[in-house]
Each structure stands twice: as structure tokens, then as C-alpha cells.
Write an enzyme that holds these catalytic residues in place. Structure first.
Site, mmCIF file in Angstrom:
data_model
loop_
_atom_site.group_PDB
_atom_site.id
_atom_site.type_symbol
_atom_site.label_atom_id
_atom_site.label_comp_id
_atom_site.label_asym_id
_atom_site.label_seq_id
_atom_site.Cartn_x
_atom_site.Cartn_y
_atom_site.Cartn_z
ATOM 1 N N TYR A 62 36.873 -24.490 125.010
ATOM 2 C CA TYR A 62 38.333 -24.654 124.999
ATOM 3 C C TYR A 62 38.745 -25.591 126.133
ATOM 4 C CZ TYR A 62 39.231 -20.793 121.693
ATOM 5 O OH TYR A 62 39.291 -19.982 120.585
ATOM 6 N N GLY A 223 59.531 -21.167 112.761
ATOM 7 C CA GLY A 223 60.773 -21.742 112.282
ATOM 8 C C GLY A 223 61.034 -23.163 112.725
ATOM 9 N N ARG A 227 61.874 -28.854 105.627
ATOM 10 C CA ARG A 227 61.468 -29.612 104.449
ATOM 11 C C ARG A 227 61.240 -31.087 104.790
ATOM 12 N NH1 ARG A 227 61.718 -24.936 103.447
ATOM 13 N NH2 ARG A 227 61.717 -23.954 101.394
ATOM 14 N N ALA A 233 55.764 -39.668 106.015
ATOM 15 C CA ALA A 233 56.177 -40.382 107.220
ATOM 16 C C ALA A 233 56.364 -39.430 108.387
ATOM 17 C CB ALA A 233 57.479 -41.141 106.955
#
Length: 354
Positions: A62, A223, A227, A233
Site C-alpha cells: 500500500y 452520493g 448521471r 468525456a
């Protein structure tokens, strides 16, 4: 009832007590293009431990080793009170074929490197990080058992391994008296419930504590996606960010955004954040021991820890489950059919011909 970080749970069929949320440290360091600088990482560590948390997850590679090195420094004063989990198998030195994989040479070298980076003389929990489809299971299990007998590792576990391999390995450890597997780390969240097909039922049957990683689906359940992120793009913009990384993996889909919408709706009803709802959904699963949470800031971590206080109604849980449901596939769907259940329960008359 609300949980707290000191509402400790047993890890699998071991006696090891761990917090119900594990602190993931893949954000300790910025070498991956995102993450927390050292001072911020220290605040994350202190916040978690001061709240009663004791279960901290890292891996040998990591942030190019920064995660283990920083964690070793932060944990120096209370090492005995912490359960430090790390992993091996990912490539440590490009060009060296034996610096990765599940085999004995990789295993022992990686453990020695982790001990140095973590500044400790033992690891509480060692996961095999990624299955290599090459190393014989007996070689893996004997190596892990040797490490336990040497006192360098206390418990052993698996991550990103097919269910049938894990169940075979657990049977071998039982038969040969080798150190049993106690944990299983898998990706599991409302977006990706594939582990419900075989991995989680197998873990239940074999006595493995499930520690899901990416419980917020790489941030998709927080959240912050819309869309607009469906377009090529926008998906390609912001290179080097976690958002562009997830878009590149194809995680931003209409189905996944629809699930995130339901999460936001439930969060609004509860007066919580979508992230808290996503984490609380994983927490309420009785097969889950401790989801692994990551954060870049103390504020994010505090918000995630509040998931311990979320209490769903039955209707809210049903909506979340319905929105994210998957087909279990064969043979699960066949075995769950009314006809097969009736036959196996003896509810149908079966004609026997000689």
C-alpha cells in the site's frame, strides 16, 4: 442497538477480539495519487484509536510501503492493544518474479519486510492478498503454519481467493493440525454483492470472519457521482483522482447510480449521510465481522464511524436489498425453486420405476 468501536467481536472461530469497523490505511500516503499526508494520517489513526478502535488493516505494498511505515510509527506506543493486519503476494520489486505470488519465498520475504516497516516483532493477522493460481495449497498452508509456530504471525486469513480453494484449505488445516484460517477479506457492498453466491456462505460454514473492503464501492455510495459521470468525456476527466479511477473501472453505470439513489433516499429519511447508510447496511449482516473503512480526512472518518449508530427499519432494509439484489445463478437459483424444495422436502409423490 447502536454499536461503538469497543463493541468487540470475535474474528471467525478464533478468540481474537476486534472492533466492528476496521481502519483501512491504504490512504496513509499519497503515492497512489490520492490519500492523506503523514500529519493527516496521524490524526486518522488517533481518532480511530481514541474512540476504542483496535483493528487496523494494511498491506505490504500500500502506497509503496508508506502505509506500513507510518502505521508502525503511529502504533509504537500502544502496539499490544492493537490488532494489526497486513497482506502479502503483490509485487514488491519490479523485475523480480519471486517478489510476488503466494509461494513460500515470497511469503517469508514479505513478512520480514512488513515486520521491519511496521517496527514490530509479530503480525496479529496475515492475509494472502491475491490468489496466484500457481502455488500448491499445501505450500501456502505449511508456510503460514511455520510463521505461526515461529511467533512471527498469530493468525492467518485469505483475501481475493475462490471459495472452493478456501474451503479446501480449511479442510486441510483441520486434517493436518495446521493453523486454521480465521478470516476472509472480500469486496462486498450494495453495488457488488457477488460474495453472497459462495464466498460468504462458505465463510459462515468454515468459521471465517468476513472483513469486507470497499464497503462504499470506491465512493460510489457516498452520493458524489451523478448521471453526468456516465458520459465518456466526464469519465475520462480528472486523471489521477479516485473518481476517474472508478470511472475507468466501469463502476459508474446506470444500475449502480440507481442503487446509490435509493441509498440517498434512505439517508434522507434517517437524517444520515449516504456513506453512513452504505456502511450500516454491511454492518447489519450477521456474517460480516468488520467492514474496512478508509478516509482522507478526520471529518470523513468521524462521519464513517457514525454508521455504528444507524438503525434501519425493516422496510428500509428491504428497499436497499431489493434495489441491489443479484441473481445467485446456478445451482443456487435451481435449489431455491419451489419444485426442487418440494421434492427434497418430500412434498411431492415420486414414482419409482424398476
Amino acid at each position: 442497538m447502536p454499536l461503538t468501536l469497543d463493541s468487540y467481536r470475535l474474528l471467525g472461530r478464533s478468540g481474537l477480539r476486534v472492533s466492528p469497523l476496521a481502519l483501512g490505511t491504504a490512504t496513509f500516503g499519497t503515492e497512489s495519487g490520492w490519500g492523506a499526508e503523514k500529519d493527516e494520517a496521524r490524526k486518522l489513526f488517533d481518532t480511530y484509536v481514541e474512540r476504542g478502535g483496535n483493528f487496523i488493516d494494511t498491506a505490504n505494498t500500500y502506497t509503496n510501503g508508506s502505509s506500513e511505515r507510518q502505521l508502525g510509527e503511529f502504533a509504537r506506543d500502544n502496539r499490544e492493544s492493537l490488532v494489526l493486519a497486513t497482506k502479502y503476494t503483490t509485487l514488491r520489486r519490479p523485475g523480480d518474479p519471486n517478489s510476488s505470488g503466494s509461494h513460500r519465498k515470497s511469503m517469508f520475504a514479505s513478512v520480514e519486510a512488513s515486520l521491519r516497516q511496521l517496527n514490530t516483532d509479530y503480525l496479529d493477522l496475515l492475509y494472502l492478498h491475491v490468489w496466484d493460481f500457481t502455488t500448491p495449497v499445501e505450500e501456502i498452508l505449511r508456510g503460514l503454519d511455520d510463521l505461526v509456530r515461529q511467533g512471527k504471525v498469530l493468525y492467518v486469513a485469505m483475501s481475493n481467493v475462490p471459495a472452493w480453494e478456501v474451503s479446501r484449505m480449511q479442510a486441510i488445516t483441520d486434517l493436518r493440525g495446521w493453523s486454521p484460517l480465521v478470516g476472509l477479506q472480500v469486496e462486498y457492498n450494495l453495488i457488488n454483492r457477488a460474495a453472497e453466491r459462495d464466498l460468504i456462505p462458505m465463510a459462515r460454514a468454515m468459521g471465517l470472519g468476513v472483513t469486507p473492503y470497499s464497503p462504499l464501492a470506491g465512493g460510489l455510495l457516498t452520493g458524489k457521482y451523478s448521471r453526468a459521470d456516465l458520459t465518456a468525456a466526464n469519465a475520462g476527466s480528472g486523471e489521477g483522482t479516485r473518481k476517474s479511477f472508478n470511472a475507468g473501472l466501469g463502476m459508474v453505470t446506470e444500475r449502480n447510480l440507481a442503487i446509490a439513489d435509493v441509498v440517498k433516499e434512505v439517508a434522507t429519511e434517517l437524517g444520515r449521510t449516504p456513506a453512513q447508510v452504505g456502511l450500516a447496511w454491511a454492518l447489519q449482516n450477521p456474517d460480516v465481522t468488520a467492514p474496512i473503512i478508509g478516509a482522507r480526512t478526520p471529518e470523513q472518518l468521524e462521519g464513517n464511524l457514525s454508521a455504528l449508530e444507524v438503525d434501519f427499519t425493516a422496510a428500509q432494509l428491504a428497499r436497499l436489498d431489493e434495489a441491489s439484489a443479484i441473481e445467485l445463478g446456478y445451482p443456487h437459483d435451481l435449489l431455491a425453486s419451489d419444485h426442487i424444495r418440494a421434492v427434497t422436502k418430500g412434498d411431492l409423490k415420486i414414482e419409482t420405476r424398476r
